[in-house]
Design a protein around this motif. Structure first.
Motif, PDB file in Angstrom:
ATOM      1  N   PRO A  86      -2.613 134.372 -24.690  1.00 57.44           N
ATOM      2  CA  PRO A  86      -2.817 132.980 -25.121  1.00 57.44           C
ATOM      3  C   PRO A  86      -1.674 132.034 -24.746  1.00 57.44           C
ATOM      4  N   ASP A  87      -0.499 132.561 -24.457  1.00 59.10           N
ATOM      5  CA  ASP A  87       0.649 131.717 -24.105  1.00 59.10           C
ATOM      6  C   ASP A  87       0.830 131.560 -22.599  1.00 59.10           C
ATOM      7  N   ILE A  88      -0.128 132.025 -21.819  1.00 62.94           N
ATOM      8  CA  ILE A  88      -0.018 131.955 -20.365  1.00 62.94           C
ATOM      9  C   ILE A  88       0.077 130.499 -19.916  1.00 62.94           C
ATOM     10  N   LYS A  89       0.840 130.256 -18.869  1.00 66.83           N
ATOM     11  CA  LYS A  89       1.004 128.893 -18.347  1.00 66.83           C
ATOM     12  C   LYS A  89      -0.026 128.644 -17.234  1.00 66.83           C
ATOM     13  N   TYR A  90      -0.833 127.619 -17.417  1.00 68.82           N
ATOM     14  CA  TYR A  90      -1.899 127.286 -16.469  1.00 68.82           C
ATOM     15  C   TYR A  90      -1.451 126.228 -15.465  1.00 68.82           C
ATOM     16  N   VAL A  91      -1.950 126.347 -14.254  1.00 64.30           N
ATOM     17  CA  VAL A  91      -1.908 125.248 -13.295  1.00 64.30           C
ATOM     18  C   VAL A  91      -3.154 124.408 -13.546  1.00 64.30           C
ATOM     19  N   ASN A  92      -4.294 125.089 -13.629  1.00 64.88           N
ATOM     20  CA  ASN A  92      -5.534 124.450 -14.070  1.00 64.88           C
ATOM     21  C   ASN A  92      -6.411 125.479 -14.766  1.00 64.88           C
ATOM     22  N   ARG A  93      -7.009 125.038 -15.831  1.00 66.18           N
ATOM     23  CA  ARG A  93      -7.993 125.882 -16.505  1.00 66.18           C
ATOM     24  C   ARG A  93      -9.249 125.901 -15.656  1.00 66.18           C
ATOM     25  N   LEU A  94     -10.259 126.603 -16.099  1.00 63.32           N
ATOM     26  CA  LEU A  94     -11.479 126.771 -15.316  1.00 63.32           C
ATOM     27  C   LEU A  94     -12.031 125.424 -14.881  1.00 63.32           C
ATOM     28  N   MET A  95     -12.244 125.289 -13.576  1.00 58.13           N
ATOM     29  CA  MET A  95     -12.764 124.048 -12.994  1.00 58.13           C
ATOM     30  C   MET A  95     -13.700 124.404 -11.845  1.00 58.13           C
ATOM     31  N   THR A  96     -14.436 123.434 -11.364  1.00 55.62           N
ATOM     32  CA  THR A  96     -15.334 123.634 -10.234  1.00 55.62           C
ATOM     33  C   THR A  96     -14.930 122.691  -9.106  1.00 55.62           C
ATOM     34  N   HIS A  97     -14.664 123.273  -7.927  1.00 54.53           N
ATOM     35  CA  HIS A  97     -14.334 122.467  -6.749  1.00 54.53           C
ATOM     36  C   HIS A  97     -15.592 121.764  -6.228  1.00 54.53           C
ATOM     37  N   SER A  98     -15.407 120.759  -5.393  1.00 55.30           N
ATOM     38  CA  SER A  98     -16.531 119.998  -4.835  1.00 55.30           C
ATOM     39  C   SER A  98     -17.476 120.874  -4.017  1.00 55.30           C
ATOM     40  N   TRP A  99     -16.989 121.997  -3.480  1.00 56.17           N
ATOM     41  CA  TRP A  99     -17.835 122.894  -2.691  1.00 56.17           C
ATOM     42  C   TRP A  99     -18.542 123.942  -3.552  1.00 56.17           C
ATOM     43  N   GLY A 100     -18.369 123.841  -4.883  1.00 55.35           N
ATOM     44  CA  GLY A 100     -19.124 124.689  -5.799  1.00 55.35           C
ATOM     45  C   GLY A 100     -18.406 125.914  -6.314  1.00 55.35           C
ATOM     46  N   GLN A 101     -17.235 126.225  -5.799  1.00 56.54           N
ATOM     47  CA  GLN A 101     -16.500 127.396  -6.270  1.00 56.54           C
ATOM     48  C   GLN A 101     -15.793 127.070  -7.579  1.00 56.54           C
TER      49      GLN A 101
END
Length: 124
Positions: A86-101
């Protein structure tokens, strides 16, 4: 010529072994007392050994490299990451790129950058 392994430097090899096993299912293949080879070709190198070998300090969280993993059930992975670390440092949480990934980016316990994404092989 063949690329055999990717090596990352870690402060606590046992904690890192557990981290990579917990999240990615990587198991130890060989333990050479401070140099540990895991399945999938990941090598964990103890910081003290690496510093002595190079004669330089280790620069963590340099953003110059990334370990990339693919996971079909990425939502389940994101939940597991949050639950186990739970204390992990994120660059970005779950997101969707414009190409669908769908992707999630975070740092391991020592600041090594990791990306987990849905498979791109389906798109090639």
């Amino acid at each position: 010529m063949k690329l055999r392994n990717i090596l990352i430097v870690v402060k606590d090899i046992e904690k890192s072994k557990k981290f990579y096993h917990d999240l990615f299912g990587l198991d130890m293949l060989l333990d050479n007392d401070g140099n540990m080879i895991l399945t999938e070709g990941l090598v964990l190198q103890d910081e003290a050994i690496w510093k002595k070998f190079l004669g330089k300090d280790v620069k963590y969280q340099n953003n110059a490299t990334e370990l990339y993993f693919e996971e079909r059930n990425i939502e389940e992975f994101a939940e597991k990451l949050e639950r186990l670390y739970p204390d992990i440092k994120y660059v970005n949480r779950l997101m969707t790129h414009s190409w669908g990934q769908k992707v999630i980016r975070f740092y391991d316990l020592d600041g090594n950058l990791i990306e987990v994404g849905t498979p791109m092989s389906d798109k090639i």
